[in-house]
Design a protein around this motif. Structure first.
Motif, PDB file in Angstrom:
ATOM      1  N   TRP A 228       0.840  -1.202   0.000  1.00 60.08           N
ATOM      2  CA  TRP A 228       0.000   0.000   0.000  1.00 60.08           C
ATOM      3  C   TRP A 228       0.872   1.247   0.000  1.00 60.08           C
ATOM      4  CZ3 TRP A 228      -0.969   3.308   4.465  1.00 60.08           C
ATOM      5  CH2 TRP A 228      -0.283   2.930   5.603  1.00 60.08           C
ATOM      6  N   ALA A 229       0.263   2.374  -0.372  1.00 63.14           N
ATOM      7  CA  ALA A 229       1.036   3.590  -0.621  1.00 63.14           C
ATOM      8  C   ALA A 229       1.847   4.037   0.585  1.00 63.14           C
ATOM      9  CB  ALA A 229       0.104   4.712  -1.073  1.00 63.14           C
ATOM     10  N   GLY A 230       1.306   3.836   1.796  1.00 57.96           N
ATOM     11  CA  GLY A 230       1.998   4.301   2.992  1.00 57.96           C
ATOM     12  C   GLY A 230       2.880   3.264   3.653  1.00 57.96           C
ATOM     13  N   GLY A 231       3.014   2.107   3.027  1.00 54.15           N
ATOM     14  CA  GLY A 231       3.822   1.030   3.602  1.00 54.15           C
ATOM     15  C   GLY A 231       5.124   0.819   2.863  1.00 54.15           C
ATOM     16  N   GLU A 232       5.840  -0.218   3.271  1.00 52.04           N
ATOM     17  CA  GLU A 232       7.114  -0.538   2.634  1.00 52.04           C
ATOM     18  C   GLU A 232       6.895  -1.109   1.230  1.00 52.04           C
ATOM     19  OE1 GLU A 232      10.148  -2.445   5.041  1.00 52.04           O
ATOM     20  OE2 GLU A 232       8.816  -2.314   6.782  1.00 52.04           O
ATOM     21  N   PRO A 233       7.907  -1.023   0.370  1.00 51.50           N
ATOM     22  CA  PRO A 233       7.769  -1.561  -0.983  1.00 51.50           C
ATOM     23  C   PRO A 233       7.444  -3.048  -0.969  1.00 51.50           C
ATOM     24  CG  PRO A 233       9.744  -0.195  -0.810  1.00 51.50           C
ATOM     25  CD  PRO A 233       9.228  -0.369   0.581  1.00 51.50           C
ATOM     26  N   TRP A 234       6.429  -3.429  -1.755  1.00 49.62           N
ATOM     27  CA  TRP A 234       6.007  -4.825  -1.820  1.00 49.62           C
ATOM     28  C   TRP A 234       5.069  -4.971  -3.010  1.00 49.62           C
ATOM     29  CZ3 TRP A 234       3.026  -7.791   2.657  1.00 49.62           C
ATOM     30  CH2 TRP A 234       3.193  -9.173   2.470  1.00 49.62           C
ATOM     31  N   ALA A 235       4.899  -6.196  -3.437  1.00 45.65           N
ATOM     32  CA  ALA A 235       3.929  -6.477  -4.494  1.00 45.65           C
ATOM     33  C   ALA A 235       2.542  -6.031  -4.042  1.00 45.65           C
ATOM     34  CB  ALA A 235       3.924  -7.961  -4.816  1.00 45.65           C
ATOM     35  N   ILE A 236       1.762  -5.481  -4.973  1.00 43.62           N
ATOM     36  CA  ILE A 236       0.423  -5.008  -4.633  1.00 43.62           C
ATOM     37  C   ILE A 236      -0.476  -6.187  -4.242  1.00 43.62           C
ATOM     38  CG2 ILE A 236      -1.562  -3.659  -5.434  1.00 43.62           C
ATOM     39  CD1 ILE A 236       1.102  -2.106  -5.377  1.00 43.62           C
ATOM     40  N   ALA A 237      -0.351  -7.277  -4.974  1.00 39.05           N
ATOM     41  CA  ALA A 237      -1.167  -8.471  -4.702  1.00 39.05           C
ATOM     42  C   ALA A 237      -0.313  -9.720  -4.845  1.00 39.05           C
ATOM     43  CB  ALA A 237      -2.367  -8.519  -5.642  1.00 39.05           C
ATOM     44  N   PRO A 238       0.578  -9.967  -3.879  1.00 42.20           N
ATOM     45  CA  PRO A 238       1.423 -11.172  -3.961  1.00 42.20           C
ATOM     46  C   PRO A 238       0.545 -12.423  -3.980  1.00 42.20           C
ATOM     47  CG  PRO A 238       1.607 -10.103  -1.800  1.00 42.20           C
ATOM     48  CD  PRO A 238       0.819  -9.195  -2.655  1.00 42.20           C
ATOM     49  N   ILE A 239       0.774 -13.270  -4.960  1.00 40.85           N
ATOM     50  CA  ILE A 239      -0.169 -14.363  -5.203  1.00 40.85           C
ATOM     51  C   ILE A 239      -0.225 -15.340  -4.038  1.00 40.85           C
ATOM     52  CG2 ILE A 239       1.358 -16.010  -6.365  1.00 40.85           C
ATOM     53  CD1 ILE A 239      -2.189 -14.931  -7.507  1.00 40.85           C
ATOM     54  N   ASN A 240       0.871 -15.516  -3.304  1.00 45.85           N
ATOM     55  CA  ASN A 240       0.831 -16.413  -2.146  1.00 45.85           C
ATOM     56  C   ASN A 240      -0.096 -15.866  -1.063  1.00 45.85           C
ATOM     57  OD1 ASN A 240       2.796 -14.330  -1.850  1.00 45.85           O
ATOM     58  ND2 ASN A 240       3.735 -15.434  -0.139  1.00 45.85           N
ATOM     59  N   LYS A 241      -0.143 -14.543  -0.903  1.00 44.10           N
ATOM     60  CA  LYS A 241      -1.039 -13.923   0.076  1.00 44.10           C
ATOM     61  C   LYS A 241      -2.484 -13.962  -0.401  1.00 44.10           C
ATOM     62  CE  LYS A 241       2.041 -12.925   3.140  1.00 44.10           C
ATOM     63  NZ  LYS A 241       2.023 -13.605   4.457  1.00 44.10           N
ATOM     64  N   VAL A 242      -2.674 -13.734  -1.700  1.00 44.17           N
ATOM     65  CA  VAL A 242      -4.020 -13.816  -2.285  1.00 44.17           C
ATOM     66  C   VAL A 242      -4.600 -15.211  -2.044  1.00 44.17           C
ATOM     67  CG1 VAL A 242      -5.323 -13.802  -4.447  1.00 44.17           C
ATOM     68  CG2 VAL A 242      -3.587 -12.043  -4.019  1.00 44.17           C
ATOM     69  N   ARG A 243      -3.793 -16.228  -2.301  1.00 47.13           N
ATOM     70  CA  ARG A 243      -4.283 -17.604  -2.153  1.00 47.13           C
ATOM     71  C   ARG A 243      -4.515 -17.961  -0.688  1.00 47.13           C
ATOM     72  NH1 ARG A 243      -1.270 -21.195  -6.913  1.00 47.13           N
ATOM     73  NH2 ARG A 243      -2.110 -19.956  -8.646  1.00 47.13           N
ATOM     74  N   GLU A 244      -3.749 -17.362   0.206  1.00 44.44           N
ATOM     75  CA  GLU A 244      -3.971 -17.583   1.630  1.00 44.44           C
ATOM     76  C   GLU A 244      -5.366 -17.073   2.031  1.00 44.44           C
ATOM     77  OE1 GLU A 244      -1.540 -16.794   5.838  1.00 44.44           O
ATOM     78  OE2 GLU A 244      -0.877 -15.859   3.964  1.00 44.44           O
TER      79      GLU A 244
END
Length: 470
Positions: free
Chosen positions: A329-345
């Motif tokens: 998210w815009a105010g957080g640390e750099p990361w994938a917007i929708a990491p597929i492992n998290k989506v599947r979780e």
């Protein structure tokens, strides 16, 4: 359609030669502003010659049909074209048939099996009298393989003429359009929205518009505002009556509630409110849906999650949109917007309490550019996938791909010496999301948000699914 990842030393001409594809078709479908510049790691969509065709200047549906020996009706049905006059340069069409020349050792069963069709389909398409007898060198018309059906929702915040034009240009890909947003007021009335042009565009493309209702006030989701409505049966009745009036006046086909940061103590109030909405909406033939925070357990802590009762929503409403994005998210640390492992979780939990045919999986159409080293209190800039690739090209850096997250990213240093990290979506990452929709057997997907240039998404979607129209 194929996805090609650019390797060091490759040119677009070489890539086109490798696939036997027309270079102009590749340029058009990927909306390449400078065909002489491709980036290492860039994912390109490659149309399959004689199976797909990208619309060029001067094309009409009739001229394309004539070129490939099909009818305009077949082309329109295959590609969800509601109005044959609404064709756009760069739009990819799937052809109803392609030509295959019989090779030594071929039989109809093998040809059909390799191409995902039945022998009877080939027999019918070619008026074959004896399926056991086919001659080497004979050109056969092979029907395009059937694609699984899905539903796609698209949120849009663009109420400008350009926003409406985007809906018209991309409309064959959408089941629902959700203009964002109407907000509730404490007296049960709603804010207004200049949505006429969007609704006209939806009607032109046979898209079902859903009215989005939020508890948004003063630039944020307001827990107290939601509580005011959810704790008062009288205000709920007023709100529902006002909703029905707007929906029936403007021609919406249902509602999508996006109540966020609702107090945990209002969880059952929210469920009861939704039951009341359904009771009033169903006799009118109207759809009721909700947007839900991405939870991994029923009792997940946090104001964003606790009042969103997955099981209850799954029982009450027609479908839910699970907002499986904004890890980066815009105010957080750099990361994938929708990491597929998290989506599947999230989906692993969701499908245990919500029927799969009621789940639309959230899909981001954007990326973000963070300054690094990241400092708490700073905010990333939102970029389109097209803009992200342009940044990599401008600063001469390769695009990397995270296999765990199934997301592209890169780092660059700007003219001031400031370092940046960019995460975004590309053809590979969006394919991983469509694969996930298939694996989990979901109702479909939901885009947040239109207005960002991501040309590769649409041909990838088309290749994977036939979007359902109501």
């Amino acid at each position: 359609m194929r996805i090609h990842v650019v390797q060091q030393g490759e040119s677009l001409w070489q890539i086109a030669q490798y696939y036997g594809s027309n270079i102009n078709q590749i340029i058009l479908v990927n909306q390449l502003s400078n065909p002489n510049v491709v980036v290492i790691g860039q994912a390109l969509v490659i149309p399959e010659t004689n199976k797909e065709y990208v619309i060029q200047k001067g094309d009409t549906l009739w001229s394309i049909a004539q070129r490939f020996g099909v009818t305009t009706g077949e082309l329109a049905e295959m590609n969800n074209i509601a109005d044959p006059s609404l064709l756009y340069i760069g739009e990819m069409l799937i052809l109803p048939y392609f030509t295959y020349v019989v090779q030594p050792g071929d039989n109809l069963w093998g040809i059909a099996n390799r191409n995902g069709v039945t022998v009877s389909q080939i027999v019918q398409a070619n008026n074959i009298s004896n399926p056991a007898l086919i001659n080497v060198g004979t050109p056969l018309r092979i029907p395009a393989a059937a694609r699984p059906s899905t539903e796609i929702n698209a949120y849009t915040t663009q109420t400008t003429p350009q926003g409406a034009q985007e809906v018209i240009a991309l409309g064959e890909h959408f089941t629902y359009l959700t203009p964002f947003m109407y907000a509730i007021r404490a007296d049960g009335t709603l804010t207004d929205m200049q949505d006429t042009a969007l609704l006209d565009a939806a009607e032109a493309q046979n898209i079902a518009p859903l009215l989005v209702v939020t508890n948004f006030a003063n630039n944020s989701f307001d827990s107290d505002l939601a509580a005011t409505i959810l704790r008062s049966p009288d205000l709920q009745d007023t709100l529902i009556t006002n909703l029905l009036e707007i929906i029936q006046t403007k021609g919406y086909e249902g509602v999508n509630f996006d109540f966020e940061y609702v107090y945990p103590e209002d969880r059952e109030n929210y469920n009861a409110f939704l039951r009341k909405v359904v009771e009033r909406f169903k006799p009118e033939g109207l759809l009721v849906s909700t947007a839900l925070a991405p939870k991994i357990t029923a009792d997940q802590q946090g104001l964003l999650y606790e009042a969103h009762d997955y099981q209850a929503h799954g029982e009450i409403v027609d479908f839910v949109v699970i907002m499986t994005y904004e890890w980066g998210w815009a105010g957080g640390e750099p990361w994938a917007i929708a990491p597929i492992n998290k989506v599947r979780e999230v989906l692993d939990y969701a499908v245990t309490v919500i029927p799969r045919d009621k789940i639309l999986m959230g899909i981001p159409l954007y990326g973000r550019d963070w300054k690094i080293p990241w400092v708490d209190g700073t905010f990333a800039r939102t970029v389109s996938p097209q803009e992200a690739v342009a940044l990599a090209a401008r600063y001469g850096v390769p695009i990397e791909y995270d296999q765990e997250y199934q997301s592209p990213y890169f780092r660059y240093t700007d003219e001031s010496g400031q370092q940046h990290e960019v995460w975004f979506e590309d053809a590979r990452s969006i394919q991983a999301k469509y694969d996930t929709m298939k694996i989990y057997g979901l109702r479909g997907g939901s885009y947040w948000v239109l207005g960002t240039a991501f040309p590769q998404n649409w041909p990838v979607l088309q290749t994977n699914f036939k979007v359902r129209k109501l």
